[in-house]
Write an enzyme that holds these catalytic residues in place. Structure first.
Site, mmCIF file in Angstrom:
data_model
loop_
_atom_site.group_PDB
_atom_site.id
_atom_site.type_symbol
_atom_site.label_atom_id
_atom_site.label_comp_id
_atom_site.label_asym_id
_atom_site.label_seq_id
_atom_site.Cartn_x
_atom_site.Cartn_y
_atom_site.Cartn_z
ATOM 1 N N CYS A 1 22.392 -60.223 0.668
ATOM 2 C CA CYS A 1 22.227 -59.312 -0.465
ATOM 3 C C CYS A 1 21.222 -58.197 -0.112
ATOM 4 O O CYS A 1 21.549 -57.315 0.667
ATOM 5 C CB CYS A 1 21.843 -60.089 -1.722
ATOM 6 S SG CYS A 1 22.091 -59.124 -3.251
ATOM 7 N N HIS B 1 24.957 -64.609 -1.915
ATOM 8 C CA HIS B 1 23.822 -65.512 -1.761
ATOM 9 C C HIS B 1 24.288 -66.933 -1.423
ATOM 10 O O HIS B 1 24.399 -67.782 -2.305
ATOM 11 C CB HIS B 1 23.017 -65.589 -3.068
ATOM 12 C CG HIS B 1 22.312 -64.340 -3.455
ATOM 13 N ND1 HIS B 1 20.974 -64.128 -3.185
ATOM 14 C CD2 HIS B 1 22.741 -63.226 -4.103
ATOM 15 C CE1 HIS B 1 20.611 -62.954 -3.657
ATOM 16 N NE2 HIS B 1 21.669 -62.384 -4.211
ATOM 17 N N GLU C 1 22.620 -69.221 -0.106
ATOM 18 C CA GLU C 1 21.504 -70.154 -0.325
ATOM 19 C C GLU C 1 21.499 -70.727 -1.733
ATOM 20 O O GLU C 1 20.798 -71.716 -1.994
ATOM 21 C CB GLU C 1 20.164 -69.454 -0.025
ATOM 22 C CG GLU C 1 19.679 -68.466 -1.070
ATOM 23 C CD GLU C 1 20.334 -67.098 -0.998
ATOM 24 O OE1 GLU C 1 19.921 -66.207 -1.762
ATOM 25 O OE2 GLU C 1 21.272 -66.908 -0.189
#
Length: 205
Positions: free
Chosen positions: A82, A181, A183
């Site tokens: 991002c 994202h 994560e």
């Protein structure tokens, strides 16, 4: 590949802990990076999501802007998600006045291209190199890649919605970036891919 790399996470702002957990799940040691001397101790670096203009200003304040650029130029593997994608772009559109990046990937990225916070969404994306199953991607005020140079591999594109076909994952040599994202999901395949990239770079040194 059995080497255990030490992968730093730029810890100025953004999803630092989430990236660290995912990297550890991919078999790496992690180190928060806030100072140039910490940067020198890592085999790879993750630039987390957050706000790219804030990341740029903090990198200047913490005297990390030039050290990160120099390590990228010397071949350090780096992954940006991002805002981290924006920071790896050689060119940005809709940036703040005077906004700088670390650079390294021959691409033009548009900030907040998918819309504002309220326009955040989730979508499956097929990613080259991370298995046959689609990756469930989380997009939050996400950028997209408007154009890439000849040396950049496109790893994934948006597969649904009005922005179908937009480039959302790229790699150039030891540098890679996603507009989303990974994560924030329980799927660590992107982090495994990057950890393996770091291991290969270690073996080549």
């Amino acid at each position: 590949m059995t080497a255990v790399p030490t992968i730093g996470v730029l810890a100025l702002q953004g999803d630092v802990r989430e990236h660290a957990r995912a990297l550890e799940g991919a078999g790496a040691r992690t180190l928060p990076v806030r100072r140039p001397e910490e940067l020198e101790r890592v085999d790879g670096l993750v630039l987390p999501g957050g706000e790219s203009t804030t990341m740029w200003r903090l990198a200047r304040s913490f005297e990390l802007l030039e050290p990160v650029r120099k390590r990228i130029e010397s071949g350090l593997p780096v992954y940006g998600s991002c805002a981290g994608m924006i920071m790896l772009a050689d060119r940005i559109r809709d940036g703040a006045r005077g906004q700088e990046t670390f650079g390294g990937i021959d691409m033009t990225v548009r900030r907040n291209a998918f819309g504002r916070q309220v326009d955040s969404f989730e979508s499956d994306v097929r990613l080259t190199g991370v298995g046959d199953e689609p990756f469930h991607a989380v997009f939050i005020r996400a950028p997209w890649v408007e154009s890439v140079g000849d040396g950049v591999d496109v790893l994934g594109r948006a597969e649904s919605g009005r922005n179908i076909g937009r480039i959302v994952a790229v790699r150039q040599g030891r540098l890679m970036a996603t507009a989303f994202h990974p994560e924030l999901t329980g799927d660590h395949r992107v982090h495994h891919y990057f950890a393996d990239l770091v291991r290969r770079a270690m073996e080549e040194e």
